[in-house]
Design an enzyme around this catalytic site. Structure first.
Site, PDB file in Angstrom:
ATOM      1  N   ASP A   1      10.121  16.325  22.154  1.00 20.93           N
ATOM      2  CA  ASP A   1       9.217  17.552  21.940  1.00 20.93           C
ATOM      3  C   ASP A   1       8.983  17.626  20.255  1.00 20.93           C
ATOM      4  O   ASP A   1       9.742  16.717  19.736  1.00 20.93           O
ATOM      5  CB  ASP A   1       9.655  19.072  22.315  1.00 20.93           C
ATOM      6  CG  ASP A   1      10.857  19.318  21.638  1.00 20.93           C
ATOM      7  OD1 ASP A   1      11.604  18.716  20.875  1.00 20.93           O
ATOM      8  OD2 ASP A   1      11.279  20.883  21.852  1.00 20.93           O
TER       9      ASP A   1
ATOM     10  N   GLU B   1       8.322  25.668  30.317  1.00 17.86           N
ATOM     11  CA  GLU B   1       7.854  24.211  29.535  1.00 17.86           C
ATOM     12  C   GLU B   1       6.331  24.305  29.498  1.00 17.86           C
ATOM     13  O   GLU B   1       5.753  23.985  28.352  1.00 17.86           O
ATOM     14  CB  GLU B   1       8.150  23.000  30.252  1.00 17.86           C
ATOM     15  CG  GLU B   1       9.527  22.767  30.212  1.00 17.86           C
ATOM     16  CD  GLU B   1      10.312  22.634  28.743  1.00 17.86           C
ATOM     17  OE1 GLU B   1       9.321  22.262  27.755  1.00 17.86           O
ATOM     18  OE2 GLU B   1      11.325  22.785  28.438  1.00 17.86           O
TER      19      GLU B   1
ATOM     20  N   TYR C   1       5.758  14.311  28.639  1.00 20.37           N
ATOM     21  CA  TYR C   1       6.729  15.433  28.045  1.00 20.37           C
ATOM     22  C   TYR C   1       7.221  16.409  29.190  1.00 20.37           C
ATOM     23  O   TYR C   1       8.435  16.465  29.446  1.00 20.37           O
ATOM     24  CB  TYR C   1       6.287  16.032  26.628  1.00 20.37           C
ATOM     25  CG  TYR C   1       7.346  17.063  26.520  1.00 20.37           C
ATOM     26  CD1 TYR C   1       8.468  16.970  25.955  1.00 20.37           C
ATOM     27  CD2 TYR C   1       6.822  18.548  26.887  1.00 20.37           C
ATOM     28  CE1 TYR C   1       9.364  17.948  25.810  1.00 20.37           C
ATOM     29  CE2 TYR C   1       7.776  19.717  26.802  1.00 20.37           C
ATOM     30  CZ  TYR C   1       9.107  19.376  26.199  1.00 20.37           C
ATOM     31  OH  TYR C   1      10.017  20.307  26.008  1.00 20.37           O
TER      32      TYR C   1
END
Length: 359
Positions: free
Chosen positions: A147, A46, A129
């Protein structure tokens, strides 16, 4: 006509058949057999994927997990080794935060990542996020993950007219409402896959979409209008100079390491003037770091998030450098030096100048 099944059911059924195979992902079939995602690999992927494509990340992810297979191994790495391994991925503050986070998890949390988005946000470099993505994918917390792909899917489903970034609050509300309590991680990855493979920015394949039946943008035939985006402000243009010294005896290149903080922090570079997002750096041979027969070899351009930079490239062939001026790196080992893309282009431009001079 009966209402369609919930979005999550339709999307998970599709994901079970069409999930992308990614090196950091546990497949839905393996997940159903009880295989748990490795939080370290989820976190690493990520962080790498921020502002970067899946295609670009795959080789870096493989190299990192081979060299540092656990968060403890990464925590024990030398800063320069990690920065060098990161070179080319861009947004280098991510690499510094990566190390800080690995060391925090290792030293103060017994090598274990927190299991909730709220606790994950306390770690270095992990924002809204990334915390939601890790909590959802690694621990199945039903945290709303948003996203770029999920923004596109959601703004189309609900025909959200508010431009980004202002629309993100509404998008998050819609995603939270869609996220199931069960298989939250698979649902988040299904939304990502849908945006990446079907609900694409141009020419979305609505005929293949498992949730197109109640998509407002499809019904109104306005798919490509979403997401709405605010007009971009023009980027500032900055200038500076790079000075590439080449040792006559063996062709080695003189490099230094940038300060740990600031643009390209901690990365290797030839000597450059003090350019930044806020100001130009000096240009011309008079700005060279030490006296030599400097000649202009060309220029390189690079786009940063908030400004565009053009560097003049100057080259000098020297017997040696003054004491304390950087480190000589053999030309055949420049790949190991961890030059960021901009500085690699500057060195290549200077070395090409040799070919022109001798050609």
């Amino acid at each position: 006509m009966s209402a369609p099944p919930p979005v999550s059911d339709r999307l998970l059924d599709w994901y079970d058949r069409h999930a992308r195979t990614l090196p950091w992902r546990v497949s839905p079939a393996d997940r159903a057999r009880g295989v748990r995602p490795d939080p370290y690999r989820v976190w690493l992927s990520e962080v790498m994927l921020q502002q970067t494509t899946v295609a670009a990340v795959k080789s870096y992810f493989a190299a990192f997990t081979t060299r540092w297979p656990t968060v403890q191994a990464l925590a024990g790495a030398e800063d320069e080794d990690v920065m060098g391994a990161w070179a080319g991925l861009g947004y280098y503050a991510r690499a510094r935060n990566l190390l800080a986070c690995a060391r925090e998890v290792t030293r103060h949390r017994n090598g274990r990542f927190p299991e909730t988005a709220a606790a994950l946000r306390d770690l270095p470099g992990i924002g809204d996020y990334t915390s939601a993505a890790i909590a959802s994918i690694a621990f199945d917390e039903p945290a709303p993950v948003v996203d770029g792909n999920i923004e596109r899917v959601t703004t189309r489903r609900h025909a959200i007219e508010t431009p980004l970034p202002a629309a993100r609050k509404a998008i998050r509300v819609h995603v939270a409402a869609m996220t199931p309590l069960r298989r939250a991680g698979d649902f988040a990855q299904a939304m990502m896959d849908l945006g990446a493979t079907i609900c694409t920015p141009r020419s979305p394949s609505c005929i293949l979409c498992p949730v197109s039946e109640d998509c407002a943008a499809r019904i109104e035939r306005r798919q490509e209008e979403f997401p709405k985006k605010a007009a971009k402000k023009p980027k500032r243009a900055r200038r500076g100079a790079a000075f590439v010294a080449v040792r006559r005896s063996d062709g080695a290149v003189l490099l230094r390491r940038r300060p740990a903080s600031g643009m390209l922090g901690g990365m290797a570079e030839p000597f450059t003037t003090e350019w930044s997002a806020k100001a130009d750096g000096a240009t011309g041979a008079g700005a060279a770091p030490f006296p030599a027969d400097w000649r202009e070899a060309g220029a390189v351009a690079h786009g940063f998030t908030h400004f565009d930079l053009v560097l003049e490239v100057w080259r000098a062939d020297v017997a040696d450098a003054p004491d304390g001026f950087g480190l000589w790196v053999p030309a055949d080992r420049l790949e190991e030096a961890g030059l960021p893309t901009l500085m690699r282009k500057a060195v290549e431009t200077a070395l090409r100048d040799t070919a022109k001079q001798t050609g």
